[in-house]
Scaffold this active site. Structure first.
Site, PDB file in Angstrom:
ATOM      1  CG  ASP A 194     -18.134  17.000  -0.263  1.00  0.00           C
ATOM      2  OD1 ASP A 194     -17.870  15.937   0.346  1.00  0.00           O
ATOM      3  OD2 ASP A 194     -18.257  17.058  -1.498  1.00  0.00           O
TER       4      ASP A 194
ATOM      5  CB  SER B  50     -16.345  10.284   3.634  1.00  0.00           C
ATOM      6  OG  SER B  50     -16.371  11.214   2.584  1.00  0.00           O
TER       7      SER B  50
ATOM      8  CG  ASN C  39      -1.704   1.283   1.374  1.00  0.00           C
ATOM      9  OD1 ASN C  39      -1.964   1.961   0.385  1.00  0.00           O
ATOM     10  ND2 ASN C  39      -2.097   1.616   2.593  1.00  0.00           N
ATOM     11  N   GLY C  40       0.783   2.073  -1.023  1.00  0.00           N
ATOM     12  CA  GLY C  40       1.609   3.274  -1.082  1.00  0.00           C
ATOM     13  C   GLY C  40       2.136   3.529  -2.479  1.00  0.00           C
TER      14      GLY C  40
END
Length: 489
Positions: free
Chosen positions: A358, A296, A114-115
């Site tokens: 948002d 989110s 991951n990355g």
């Protein structure tokens, strides 16, 4: 998640487990809880009792890749690693879907990452000159070839020497016949945690929500520059470098991580709620209600409403079963995807002054559409409140913001953005407000957060990317004309 609509995406999620009779099944459940970190592909590698590694992977969501019961049932063994992918380095072919599996005379090795490595191009070029043959064009594979070129007597010594050579953001899981390894870059750009099951088995995952999904208890965070080894001796932790400085990606707190995850002891939902409170405190506007963009932004919206002292209403309805919009190839299709995903609740917002919350503005097209949607539904006015600072600079550590032409705030003033979006007012959270709201309180610059996307001050050299333009000493030197050279690459 609002980021789905805007096209801003995290690269990947990783999960690993050692010495559990249901390793593949737990890995599946762990990856399912990390699906928000990548929807492009998924895979699981299992180590059997003889030390052999077997893989199943494919394109799409986890449930699509493991559609048949046999897909999971054939992965028999006590240890496994898994990966969900949204790629920023390498193309979207099956060869780049992870984990990557390598067959050597000494035994099989699987790797998940991951990355994003900032010196992968240079390293790959040198490795190919030395005879290395790559099976993918993902930067993940670079580490495996580095390991094979090392002269150390043991695998862990070769691994440590190789980790010192790669730069950028990385959280690696590596599975061999003898052990499960986990490594985090010297800045800890991406999160990585260790958990333990009641049966004594260890688990490593990108977020604590994955530990909760499989019934594991958090043991500790993997710290920057650490190498974790899990084998029949148990858990062993060492450092492959002591030159470390925590700079976890602030975007993890803003929108990437799940609200129920805890990153370095900070709950993501509560951090987002504090962002909303601070945003409203800095911008005390007068409205009738607050409406958050699902999903989110809902935590931040609750903080804005609490601070302003007005109702937090469900003015936007999200269709949970619509297709994902960020993968659509054209803007027209993306906008149609937004229409499929969101609808305005006219009975709630008609005739009202609305604060629309948002988490960020990337291209601005989705914000424009949602503001128009609310006004068409009868909103008297729409005041757009963003629970992060303006996104102005590219990311090189594992998020797909590579060009300033993609970032509205890099090309327009706040007043110009407001006019183009069609809002009655536009407000951003300040950078000090963001840092204080997250409340990481680490003895490091920006409390241990990477905020380069907002101020242009990158915590590391950018290596391969520096060859395209001169990296500034301060954010003020980081001009748009300099970054335009990257766009022409």
């Amino acid at each position: 998640m609002a980021a789905e609509l805007k096209g801003l995406n995290e690269e990947c999620g990783v999960f690993g487990i050692w010495n559990d009779s249901e390793a593949a099944q737990r890995t599946y459940f762990g990856l399912h809880s990390l699906q928000h970190r990548g929807q492009e592909g998924a895979g699981i590698v299992v180590r059997n009792q003889e030390g052999q590694l077997k893989i199943h992977k494919g394109k799409g969501l986890l449930a699509d890749v493991f559609r048949c019961p046999d897909d999971l049932a054939q992965l028999i063994g006590p240890s496994a690693i898994g990966h969900v992918r949204y790629g920023t380095a390498g193309n979207r072919g099956i060869e780049n879907i992870q984990p990557l599996l390598f067959h050597y005379l000494q035994g099989d090795v699987a790797m998940a990452h991951n990355g994003n490595l900032t010196n992968a191009v240079s390293l790959r070029r040198e490795l190919e000159k030395s005879g290395a043959t790559f099976q993918s064009n993902s930067d993940t594979e670079v580490l495996m070839h580095l390991i094979q070129h090392q002269k150390g007597p043991t695998f862990i010594e070769k691994l440590k020497a190789s980790l010192k050579q790669i730069q950028g953001g990385f959280a690696y899981l590596i599975l061999t016949k003898d052990a499960l390894y986990a490594a985090l870059d010297p800045n800890g750009f991406r999160p990585l945690v260790i958990g333990k099951l009641a049966n004594g088995s260890y688990v490593v995952a990108s977020e604590t929500c994955a530990l909760d999904a499989v019934g594991a208890t958090l043991v500790r965070n993997v710290e920057p520059g650490q190498l974790v080894q899990i084998d029949h001796h148990g858990l062993q932790i060492s450092n492959f470098t002591t030159k470390t400085q925590l700079s976890i990606c602030s975007m993890e707190y803003i929108y990437f991580a799940r609200p129920d995850s805890n990153l370095y002891g900070v709950n993501v939902h509560l951090a987002r709620q504090r962002m909303g409170q601070r945003l409203a405190k800095e911008n005390p506007i007068k409205v009738d209600m607050v409406v958050g963009v699902p999903n989110s932004s809902l935590s931040a919206a609750s903080g804005v409403a609490e601070q302003l002292g007005v109702p937090n209403e469900m003015g936007l309805i999200k269709n949970q079963y619509s297709s994902r919009t960020f993968i659509q190839p054209t803007q027209a299709l993306r906008e149609q995807g937004v229409k499929m995903k969101l609808s305005a609740l006219k009975a709630v917002i008609a005739g009202k002054d609305v604060a629309l919350v948002d988490d960020s503005i990337v291209r601005g097209t989705t914000s424009q559409y949602i503001v128009k949607m609310l006004k068409n539904a009868g909103a008297k006015s729409v005041h757009l409140m963003i629970s992060s600072p303006p996104l102005k600079y590219p990311c090189f550590y594992g998020i797909d913001i590579e060009h300033t032409r993609e970032l509205m705030a890099a090309n327009y003033t706040v007043s110009e953005m407001c006019q183009k979006i069609g809002a009655d007012s536009l407000h951003f959270l300040s950078l000090p407000g963001l840092i204080e709201a997250i409340g990481l309180h680490q003895d490091a610059p920006n409390d241990g957060l990477c905020v380069a996307y907002f101020d242009g001050k990158y915590p590391t050299p950018l290596y391969d990317y520096e060859k395209d333009f001169e990296i500034p000493k301060t954010a003020n030197d980081f001009t748009l004309s300099a970054m335009a050279q990257v766009e022409e690459k």
